[in-house]
Design an enzyme around this catalytic site. Structure first.
Site, mmCIF file in Angstrom:
data_model
loop_
_atom_site.group_PDB
_atom_site.id
_atom_site.type_symbol
_atom_site.label_atom_id
_atom_site.label_comp_id
_atom_site.label_asym_id
_atom_site.label_seq_id
_atom_site.Cartn_x
_atom_site.Cartn_y
_atom_site.Cartn_z
ATOM 1 N N ASP A 60 -1.619 1.914 3.212
ATOM 2 C CA ASP A 60 -0.489 1.045 2.879
ATOM 3 C C ASP A 60 -0.764 0.291 1.584
ATOM 4 O O ASP A 60 -1.913 0.106 1.199
ATOM 5 C CB ASP A 60 -0.278 0.018 3.997
ATOM 6 C CG ASP A 60 0.657 0.547 5.076
ATOM 7 O OD1 ASP A 60 1.211 1.639 4.896
ATOM 8 O OD2 ASP A 60 0.799 -0.144 6.101
ATOM 9 N N LYS A 93 4.448 6.318 -0.887
ATOM 10 C CA LYS A 93 4.980 7.428 -1.695
ATOM 11 C C LYS A 93 5.185 8.697 -0.886
ATOM 12 O O LYS A 93 5.388 9.767 -1.450
ATOM 13 C CB LYS A 93 4.014 7.726 -2.850
ATOM 14 C CG LYS A 93 3.956 6.609 -3.864
ATOM 15 C CD LYS A 93 3.164 7.020 -5.089
ATOM 16 C CE LYS A 93 2.937 5.839 -6.002
ATOM 17 N NZ LYS A 93 1.606 5.865 -6.601
ATOM 18 N N MET A 104 6.052 -12.782 5.361
ATOM 19 C CA MET A 104 7.254 -12.114 4.821
ATOM 20 C C MET A 104 8.403 -13.103 4.643
ATOM 21 O O MET A 104 9.562 -12.789 4.957
ATOM 22 C CB MET A 104 7.689 -10.964 5.760
ATOM 23 C CG MET A 104 6.645 -9.888 5.919
ATOM 24 S SD MET A 104 7.155 -8.584 7.042
ATOM 25 C CE MET A 104 6.758 -9.339 8.619
#
Ligand code: SAH
Length: 359
Positions: free
Chosen positions: A148, A170, A285
């Site tokens: 990650d 990706k 977050m």
């Protein structure tokens, strides 16, 4: 067998082995005067050897005891054995054995999936040395590492050159398919007999989707383990000098995702309860939602002057802290350009902030 030897005995054993090797070499040299025969020095302590021991240790933890001779077709590519390289084995299981050869093994067809496995591993908050010893050993023994963005990137440089590194960010296909594509990659590499490490930032089970991947492996019949990690939820405050609990100050700490703002229909967080609680709140977050969260906490009873600390890039060279009162943190964080990855820690413990050993 090789019992554990005392250091003295080990040195003697080594000396005996060496003198036997010398004697045999001398004998061979005498019989072959046309050849130049030499005996090398004892290697002694050596990093490569230490790495090898760690690799074997990780394999043993996973129940994988491959043949370890240097030229074994299953460790090192040899002509005609390309399909067997990197294939782990279990006791009495050799890829060339006829199926059912070992009667005590019947009922387990070890030839099916080649003993691949998945380890869902927490890499810690970012620096290379906040990973656990177990995670590092598995990483050192991995054939494939699916990594990650927030996992410690520095560790990738230390992987063997033949390790396949898959950047989870990706993985091909559209963004909505990303998680499914990752799951599929984990399962298919493991089914091909590879040791897969799924390297995540922090702890895999703290907002890391680690358990989703474990569930997928279990459903697919792929052996899977989880290795807990040092979560940024606790480490980022600590690295910034804030204890998330402190005797007489805070007896609870709540780790909360700020990904969905208060009032969002999918939110599962009871913001009013967090406002009423006295202890520490750590928000992950939450860079985009901090102003709304602070407003809702104040609305439901947290004191506007409650101290907050934003900790960005914890453990990394760019680590920085931005302090503010609860009623000002939204504006201050925006003005100071606080960006991800960052945690916000709030509550009375923030008043204890030291510049401590790491500050
Ligand atoms: N599983 C991870 C969290 C994943 S969610 C863990 O246990 O740490 C991603 C959030 O983690 C980021 O938005 C940020 O809030 C936090 N985070 C991760 N690494 C961080 C770091 N080095 N410094 C500050 N926050 C970090």
């Amino acid at each position: 067998g090789n019992a554990i030897l005392s250091p003295t005995l080990r040195v003697e054993r080594l000396a005996t082995t060496r003198s036997r090797a010398c004697a045999q070499s001398a004998e061979f040299a005498a019989a072959h005067p046309d050849l130049d025969v030499r005996v090398a020095e004892v290697i002694g302590d050596c990093d490569a050897l230490a790495d090898l021991v760690l690799e074997r240790y990780a394999e043993a933890l996973g129940g994988d005891i491959r043949m370890n001779c240097d030229t074994c077709a299953y460790r090192v590519l040899m002509p005609g054995f390309a399909d067997k390289v990197g294939r782990p084995q279990r006791p009495h299981d050799h890829p060339d054995d006829p199926v059912g050869h070992h009667h005590h093994d019947h009922g387990h067809d070890h030839h099916d999936h080649g003993h691949g496995s998945v380890a869902v591993v927490g890499g810690g908050p970012g620096p290379d040395d906040l990973i656990t010893v177990r995670a590092k050993a598995l990483l050192d023994a991995a054939d494939v590492v699916v990594v990650d963005r927030l996992a410690p990137q520095g560790l990738l440089a230390g992987l063997r050159p033949d390790v396949l590194v898959v950047d989870a960010a990706k993985v091909p296909r559209g963004p909505s398919m990303a998680q499914e594509a990752i799951n599929e990659a984990l399962v298919s590499h493991a089914r091909a007999g590879r040791r897969v490490v799924r390297l995540k930032g922090g702890d895999p089970y703290v907002f890391g989707r680690g358990h989703e991947e474990v569930q997928v492996c279990v459903a697919a019949g792929v052996p899977v383990t989880v290795v807990p990690g040092v979560s940024s939820a606790l480490a980022a405050p600590a690295l910034a000098g804030v204890p998330v609990t402190h005797r007489g100050v805070a007896h609870d700490v709540t780790v909360v995702s700020g990904h969905l703002p208060p009032g969002h229909p999918d939110s599962l967080v009871d913001w009013a309860a967090l406002a009423r609680a006295r202890g520490t709140v750590v928000l992950l977050m939450a860079v985009d939602t901090i102003a709304k969260i602070a407003a809702v906490l104040i609305e439901h009873g947290r004191a506007p002057e409650t101290p907050v600390l934003a900790v960005q890039d914890a453990g990394l060279p760019d680590q920085r802290s931005v302090p503010a009162r609860l009623d000002e943190i939204g504006a201050v964080a925006a003005r100071e350009g606080v960006g991800p990855p960052a945690v916000f820690v709030l509550g009375p413990v923030v008043a204890l902030t030291t510049t401590g050993p790491t500050g």
